[in-house]
Design an enzyme around this catalytic site. Structure first.
Site, short mmCIF file in Angstrom:
data_model
loop_
_atom_site.label_atom_id
_atom_site.label_comp_id
_atom_site.label_asym_id
_atom_site.label_seq_id
_atom_site.Cartn_x
_atom_site.Cartn_y
_atom_site.Cartn_z
N SER A 1 0.77 -1.14 -0.01
CA SER A 1 0.13 0.21 -0.07
C SER A 1 0.72 1.26 0.12
O SER A 1 0.47 2.20 -0.74
CB SER A 1 -1.00 0.00 1.11
OG SER A 1 -1.88 -0.93 0.85
N LYS B 1 -9.69 -5.97 10.16
CA LYS B 1 -10.95 -5.48 9.38
C LYS B 1 -12.33 -5.52 10.16
O LYS B 1 -13.17 -4.51 10.16
CB LYS B 1 -11.10 -5.86 8.19
CG LYS B 1 -9.98 -5.71 7.18
CD LYS B 1 -10.09 -6.14 5.66
CE LYS B 1 -8.94 -6.05 4.83
NZ LYS B 1 -9.26 -6.63 3.45
N GLY C 1 -14.73 -12.61 5.27
CA GLY C 1 -14.67 -11.08 5.07
C GLY C 1 -14.49 -10.67 3.72
O GLY C 1 -15.26 -9.89 3.38
N ARG D 1 -17.12 -24.08 1.75
CA ARG D 1 -16.77 -25.04 2.31
C ARG D 1 -17.83 -25.32 3.60
O ARG D 1 -18.32 -26.28 3.83
CB ARG D 1 -15.19 -24.88 3.04
CG ARG D 1 -14.90 -26.23 3.63
CD ARG D 1 -13.46 -26.19 4.13
NE ARG D 1 -13.19 -24.96 5.19
CZ ARG D 1 -11.99 -24.57 5.54
NH1 ARG D 1 -10.99 -25.22 5.03
NH2 ARG D 1 -11.81 -23.61 6.09
#
Ligand code: NDP
Length: 271
Positions: free
Chosen positions: A17, A66, A130, A152
């Site tokens: 980033s 997050k 996520g 899964r």
């Protein structure tokens, strides 16, 4: 004064980033500083508080913070709320705004960079964690005919679809082995590639014009990309998504949208 931003994660040394945002800032003549910020695993909130007190204007958030970022934000954008996860924070002096640019980054990479429209298409989304959550609303907004979510753990996919009841007519859930293809676009949002594993979907998911994208990226194609290419699909990794989500975050912070093509090309060259 130079405005400061950073990416918070643990680990963080590998993050691309700073380089991406540095290139965006140089291109647009924006006077910003963008750093890596290693937060202790139990110290995300304290790290954010420090950044705010030091006058930072915003931050990106990556693994494993997050979900915590979504809880910490004082306001969430609609797409962050839908995702339940935040990858971009804006410190606007009036609180902490949490946004999620991962999904729009994914859609931008498919539509703009790969040149594949999602309108009226059949999409297979592998995974319900996520990253899949973050992708779902922007994918629906792009107008596909149907999105089949295969995971899964079936119950996790069912719970995700239940949260999107307004879009139920265009959503379906499946186990990997039972997926009925072919699909126009297949997105691997599982972390299986980290273990060199491929979600065990039948080869019939691939058609002659299928685009298969693995959200993971590295210096060589993932096992999923090899599997998809072996069945005739066009393949992409997640680097374009990374570059596009960063452009969206940059636009949010600076009010100016950087071009992405040359940044993606230069990242690709140095992979
Ligand atoms: P999560 O841990 O939240 O979810 C992992 C998902 O992968 C779950 O659906 C899980 O299924 C599934 N899974 C894990 N291992 C396997 C396996 N061996 N076989 C099949 N399915 C498996 O991870 P994220 O959603 O945050 O991340 C997923 C991937 O997306 C990662 O590779 C990450 O690097 C990438 N990513 C890339 C981004 C980019 O910018 N390019 C941005 C964000 C993420 P179950 O529910 O059964 O456990």
């Amino acid at each position: 004064m130079t405005d400061r931003y950073c990416v918070i994660g643990n680990p963080i040394a590998h993050s691309k980033s700073p380089r991406i945002h540095g290139q965006y800032a140089a291109e647009l003549g924006e006077d910003i500083q963008y750093e890596q910020c290693l937060a202790p695993l139990d110290g995300f909130a304290a790290t954010v508080a420090r950044l705010v007190s030091e006058g930072y204007k915003g931050a990106n958030v990556t693994v494993p913070f997050k979900l915590e970022a979504a809880r910490l934000a004082t306001r969430l954008t609609a797409r962050a709320q839908a995702a339940g996860a935040v990858n971009t924070l804006v410190f606007d002096g009036d609180g902490i705004v949490g946004d999620n640019t991962d999904g729009v980054g994914l859609v931008a990479d498919i539509v703009r960079n790969a040149g594949v429209s999602l309108t009226d298409k059949r999409v297979l989304l592998l995974g319900a964690g996520g990253a899949a959550r973050g992708a779902l609303l922007p994918l629906l907004d792009a107008g596909p005919r149907q999105i089949v979510i295969a995971n899964r753990t079936l119950a996790t996919a069912e719970a995700l679809v239940a949260e999107f009841a307004d879009h139920a007519a265009r959503l379906a859930v499946s186990g990997f082995a039972d997926v009925e293809g072919p699909f126009d676009v297949i997105i691997n949002a599982t972390s299986a590639s980290l273990d060199a594993a491929v979600p065990p979907v039948p080869a019939s998911v691939f058609g002659p014009d299928t685009l298969a994208l693995d959200m993971m990226y590295g210096n060589k194609p993932t096992v999923f990309m090899d599997f998809a290419a072996g069945h005739g699909a066009a393949v992409r990794d997640g680097l374009g998504m990374l570059v596009e989500q960063a452009a969206e975050a940059f636009a949010l912070w600076r009010g100016k949208r950087p071009g992405t093509a040359h940044v993606l090309a230069s990242m690709r060259q140095s992979q």
